[in-house]
Design an enzyme around this catalytic site. Structure first.
Site, mmCIF file in Angstrom:
data_model
loop_
_atom_site.group_PDB
_atom_site.id
_atom_site.type_symbol
_atom_site.label_atom_id
_atom_site.label_comp_id
_atom_site.label_asym_id
_atom_site.label_seq_id
_atom_site.Cartn_x
_atom_site.Cartn_y
_atom_site.Cartn_z
ATOM 1 N N LYS A 113 0.838 -1.215 0.000
ATOM 2 C CA LYS A 113 0.000 0.000 0.000
ATOM 3 C C LYS A 113 0.865 1.254 0.000
ATOM 4 C CE LYS A 113 -4.399 -1.832 1.115
ATOM 5 N NZ LYS A 113 -5.715 -1.714 1.677
ATOM 6 N N LYS A 195 -4.361 -10.121 -6.730
ATOM 7 C CA LYS A 195 -5.674 -10.173 -6.073
ATOM 8 C C LYS A 195 -6.660 -9.167 -6.680
ATOM 9 C CE LYS A 195 -7.287 -8.173 -2.003
ATOM 10 N NZ LYS A 195 -7.128 -7.543 -0.709
ATOM 11 N N LYS A 198 -10.750 -3.713 -4.799
ATOM 12 C CA LYS A 198 -11.623 -2.613 -5.205
ATOM 13 C C LYS A 198 -10.863 -1.311 -5.419
ATOM 14 C CE LYS A 198 -13.670 -2.752 -0.645
ATOM 15 N NZ LYS A 198 -12.483 -2.728 0.205
HETATM 16 N N1 AQP Z 1 -9.821 -10.850 -4.125
HETATM 17 C C1 AQP Z 1 -10.127 -11.391 -2.953
HETATM 18 N N2 AQP Z 1 -10.149 -12.733 -2.815
HETATM 19 C C2 AQP Z 1 -10.476 -13.290 -1.619
HETATM 20 N N3 AQP Z 1 -10.801 -12.579 -0.523
HETATM 21 C C3 AQP Z 1 -10.800 -11.239 -0.625
HETATM 22 N N4 AQP Z 1 -11.069 -10.271 0.260
HETATM 23 C C4 AQP Z 1 -10.940 -9.067 -0.350
HETATM 24 N N5 AQP Z 1 -10.570 -9.235 -1.628
HETATM 25 C C5 AQP Z 1 -10.468 -10.576 -1.837
HETATM 26 C C6 AQP Z 1 -11.437 -10.491 1.652
HETATM 27 O O1 AQP Z 1 -12.625 -9.793 1.898
HETATM 28 C C7 AQP Z 1 -12.638 -9.313 3.237
HETATM 29 C C8 AQP Z 1 -13.012 -7.870 3.260
HETATM 30 O O2 AQP Z 1 -12.044 -7.192 2.513
HETATM 31 P P1 AQP Z 1 -11.959 -5.624 2.527
HETATM 32 O O3 AQP Z 1 -12.795 -5.105 1.459
HETATM 33 O O4 AQP Z 1 -12.165 -5.096 3.855
HETATM 34 O O5 AQP Z 1 -10.450 -5.338 2.376
HETATM 35 P P2 AQP Z 1 -9.370 -5.621 1.409
HETATM 36 O O6 AQP Z 1 -8.779 -6.973 1.588
HETATM 37 O O7 AQP Z 1 -8.447 -4.499 1.616
HETATM 38 O O8 AQP Z 1 -10.135 -5.589 0.036
HETATM 39 P P3 AQP Z 1 -9.721 -4.786 -1.214
HETATM 40 O O9 AQP Z 1 -10.769 -4.976 -2.224
HETATM 41 O O10 AQP Z 1 -8.319 -5.143 -1.616
HETATM 42 O O11 AQP Z 1 -9.789 -3.324 -0.658
HETATM 43 P P4 AQP Z 1 -8.781 -2.171 -0.853
HETATM 44 O O12 AQP Z 1 -8.550 -2.127 -2.332
HETATM 45 O O13 AQP Z 1 -9.473 -0.960 -0.326
HETATM 46 O O14 AQP Z 1 -7.563 -2.537 -0.068
HETATM 47 C C9 AQP Z 1 -11.271 -9.602 3.835
HETATM 48 O O15 AQP Z 1 -11.374 -10.759 4.636
HETATM 49 C C10 AQP Z 1 -10.424 -9.894 2.628
HETATM 50 O O16 AQP Z 1 -9.388 -10.815 2.923
#
Ligand code: AQP
Length: 332
Positions: A113, A195, A198
């Site tokens: 990040k 991965k 979003k």
């Molecule tokens: N691509 C993924 N595959 C499997 N699990 C995922 N999770 C997120 N993306 C995937 C899991 O979803 C839960 C909530 O995630 P989150 O939205 O709070 O956070 P994150 O992991 O930071 O998701 P993003 O989409 O990558 O958000 P940004 O881009 O804002 O950092 C968690 O349990 C996560 O593991």
């Protein structure tokens, strides 16, 4: 007998992706029967990346409605906003004093990040895993269902709990991580080695949002990156096809071998269409419920209020025990 406790969170940094649904919330919904579950919209974590205030407020409410729409009934689960329960921040400060800089330096998400936000590498981004540890330990959670990307943070939360207990006695339950055997890491449709996330929305064809219309979903899958050997099988050297098979398996409740068998002898075009259709079918009822929830402001307000009150009640005994343990003067 008291049910064991589960905690997990969702960042309101955008509309949840298909990755969040398949990697996390689908499993969360399955666990409600056996566990006392708290699912939190982690708006405090979202601040580690600069947010527009109105957008953050709106994504937060939206995210809470998604949790319900994705099958987490507020009657069976505690759903709330992290910022509505001040105990998260209070415990995070204390735990900061029981976490080593060397441990935080090893966190790969911080490195990733920071590389993406070079102009805003703030202290919150660095101590994010400590707040996450506080989120979990506050509720004496024994299980934390997350996607694969969160494994390292969970290991740190366990270490902090063990260290604290080692000094002061059994204050915290040491949580176990629960990572689903299939779907724990849904990859981008255009970049299947990374991965699906979003915050990486530069190429809209890379990610499927839970709110996407059927035509958009089908189009995104049609454009999904595959490979050149035209053989549908799950293998490390075939990330695009493996990701599509994983998505199909998760969306239809099948295993990977069953998914492979179903596509035996078919071409990549058919695979992409059928995976897209399966996702459209899976998301449709969620989208309908979400639209209804967003139209019922009063109901959402009640869920938000009751969820925060319940979570605060559950958090209070742990925070008091921690304050006593570390030697804060008790209120008179
Ligand atoms: N691509 C993924 N595959 C499997 N699990 C995922 N999770 C997120 N993306 C995937 C899991 O979803 C839960 C909530 O995630 P989150 O939205 O709070 O956070 P994150 O992991 O930071 O998701 P993003 O989409 O990558 O958000 P940004 O881009 O804002 O950092 C968690 O349990 C996560 O593991």
């Amino acid at each position: 007998m008291k049910k064991p406790i589960i905690f997990s969170g969702l960042q309101p940094t955008g509309i949840p992706t298909l990755g969040t649904v398949l990697g996390a919330t689908e499993n969360w919904a399955r666990l409600s029967a056996e566990y006392n579950c708290l699912y939190c919209v982690v708006d405090m974590h979202a601040l580690t990346i600069r947010q527009d205030p109105e957008t953050l407020r709106s994504y937060s409410r939206n995210a809470l409605a998604w949790l319900i729409a994705l099958g987490l009934s507020p009657d069976e689960n505690t759903l709330y906003f992290q910022s509505h329960v001040p105990a998260h921040g209070e415990l995070a400060w204390i735990l900061n004093c029981y976490t080593y800089v060397g441990e935080l330096n090893r966190m790969t998400q911080f490195k990733d990040k920071s590389a993406k936000n070079e102009e805003n590498i703030n202290a919150g981004l660095y101590t994010y895993p400590v707040l996450q540890a506080a989120d979990i330990l506050l509720y004496q959670a024994s299980l934390v269902p997350v996607g694969e990307d969160q494994r390292q943070h969970l290991e740190l939360a366990r270490n902090i709990a063990l260290r604290f207990n080692g000094i002061y006695g059994e204050v915290f339950t040491v949580p176990d991580v629960y990572i689903a055997p299939v779907g724990a890491k849904i990859m981008g449709l255009q970049t299947p080695e990374k991965k699906m996330s979003k915050s990486e929305a530069e190429n809209e064809n890379n990610l499927v949002l839970v709110s996407d219309a059927p035509e958009a979903i089908l189009k995104k899958f049609k454009r999904a990156v595959t490979d050149s050997d035209n053989e549908i099988r799950f293998a490390e050297e075939k990330p695009g096809i493996s990701n599509l098979l994983t998505i199909f398996a998760c969306a239809t409740g099948k295993t990977i071998p069953q998914a492979e068998a179903e596509f035996a002898g078919q071409g990549y075009g058919q695979l992409k269409t059928r995976v897209g259709e399966a996702v459209v079918e899976m998301l449709k009822p969620y989208q309908d419920t979400h639209a209804k929830l967003m139209a019922d402001g009063a109901y959402l307000d009640t869920v938000i209020k009751e969820g925060a009150a319940k979570a605060a009640d559950m958090a209070a005994p742990t925070l008091t025990a921690v304050k006593k343990a570390v030697g804060y003067p008790m209120p008179v």
